[in-house]
Design a protein around this motif. Structure first.
Motif, PDB file in Angstrom:
ATOM      1  N   LYS A  44       2.557   1.771  -3.396  1.00 26.03           N
ATOM      2  CA  LYS A  44       1.618   2.219  -4.422  1.00 26.03           C
ATOM      3  C   LYS A  44       1.265   3.696  -4.236  1.00 26.03           C
ATOM      4  O   LYS A  44       1.184   4.445  -5.207  1.00 26.03           O
ATOM      5  N   ARG A  55       2.084   6.919  -6.858  1.00 23.83           N
ATOM      6  CA  ARG A  55       1.105   7.905  -7.336  1.00 23.83           C
ATOM      7  C   ARG A  55       1.597   9.327  -7.089  1.00 23.83           C
ATOM      8  O   ARG A  55       1.275  10.234  -7.847  1.00 23.83           O
ATOM      9  N   ARG A  79       0.837  -1.219   0.000  1.00 21.19           N
ATOM     10  CA  ARG A  79       0.000   0.000   0.000  1.00 21.19           C
ATOM     11  C   ARG A  79       0.858   1.250   0.000  1.00 21.19           C
ATOM     12  O   ARG A  79       0.621   2.185  -0.783  1.00 21.19           O
TER      13      ARG A  79
END
Length: 228
Positions: free
Chosen positions: A20, A24, A17
């Motif tokens: 990721k 972004r 998590r």
């Protein structure tokens, strides 16, 4: 056995998590790396292009720049989770808090420490680093940058509830970073003079083992104190 599996799942879920989320927001990855490159490349402009001078200061310059770049990226480690309530859910979760904070610290190191290790040899060329020192440079960064992330996370956990905790964070963690800096630069200097540096690497490795063992518990306790 089921609890053991759930611990593993919680660890990997949080690790993936965080990676990721960082992908972004690419600035979180590139800003510390760009800062590292800029600090190192400015030194030849400031002290002059003399090869002997650059070679002498190269270990310290690279390591100080890596230390500062690591600090630059630390403040975001728990800040977003604190703001959106994720940190509170972590504290209330049945999963062990040290396991979850360790996943976040490892994600931080993968996103900041590993790029520094990759780019450092190229910057060593710019500073005319001794040819025999590159192995020591990579080894000390590989062992030392996780220690920076683990120790720095303790300071971040203590200041996560403060609006402007950046200065306090620096005062808290810089003294903890000094032993890593001393032994890392000593190892690179010794390698440049064709002297053994196994002792310095062993000390940094011991710091890493101690940090991996104790820091997650200290981070968890600090988060509970600072969020109450």
């Amino acid at each position: 056995m089921e609890r053991g599996i759930s611990f593993t799942q919680a660890f990997w879920t949080l690790l993936v998590r965080d990676i990721k989320i960082a992908i972004r927001h690419r600035g979180d990855i590139f800003n510390p790396l760009l800062f590292f490159i800029l600090v190192v490349t400015l030194f030849p402009l400031g002290v002059g292009p003399e090869p002997q001078m650059l070679s002498r200061i190269a270990p310290g310059v690279i390591w100080v720049a890596a230390l500062l770049a690591s600090m630059l990226s630390l403040e975001r480690l728990f800040k977003a989770d604190y703001s959106d309530g994720t940190l509170e859910q972590m504290l209330l979760s049945p999963q062990p808090l040290p396991i979850m904070v360790l996943a976040k610290v490892i994600a931080h190191w993968l996103l900041t420490g590993v790029p520094l290790i990759i780019i450092a040899p190229l910057l060593g060329l710019l500073l005319n680093l001794e040819s025999g020192s590159y192995g020591a440079l990579i080894s000390t960064l590989a062992l030392g940058t996780p220690v920076l992330s683990l120790l720095g996370a303790i300071g971040v956990a203590l200041t996560v509830g403060l609006r402007k905790g950046g200065v306090l964070l620096s005062l808290l963690i810089l003294p903890l970073y000094i032993p890593v800096l001393i032994f890392a630069t000593s190892a690179i200097d010794a390698a440049g003079m064709n002297l053994p540096y196994d002792g310095q690497l062993a000390i940094i490795a011991a710091m890493l083992v101690g940090s991996l063992t104790l820091a997650p518990f200290a981070i968890g306790a600090s988060l509970r104190v600072s969020t109450n």
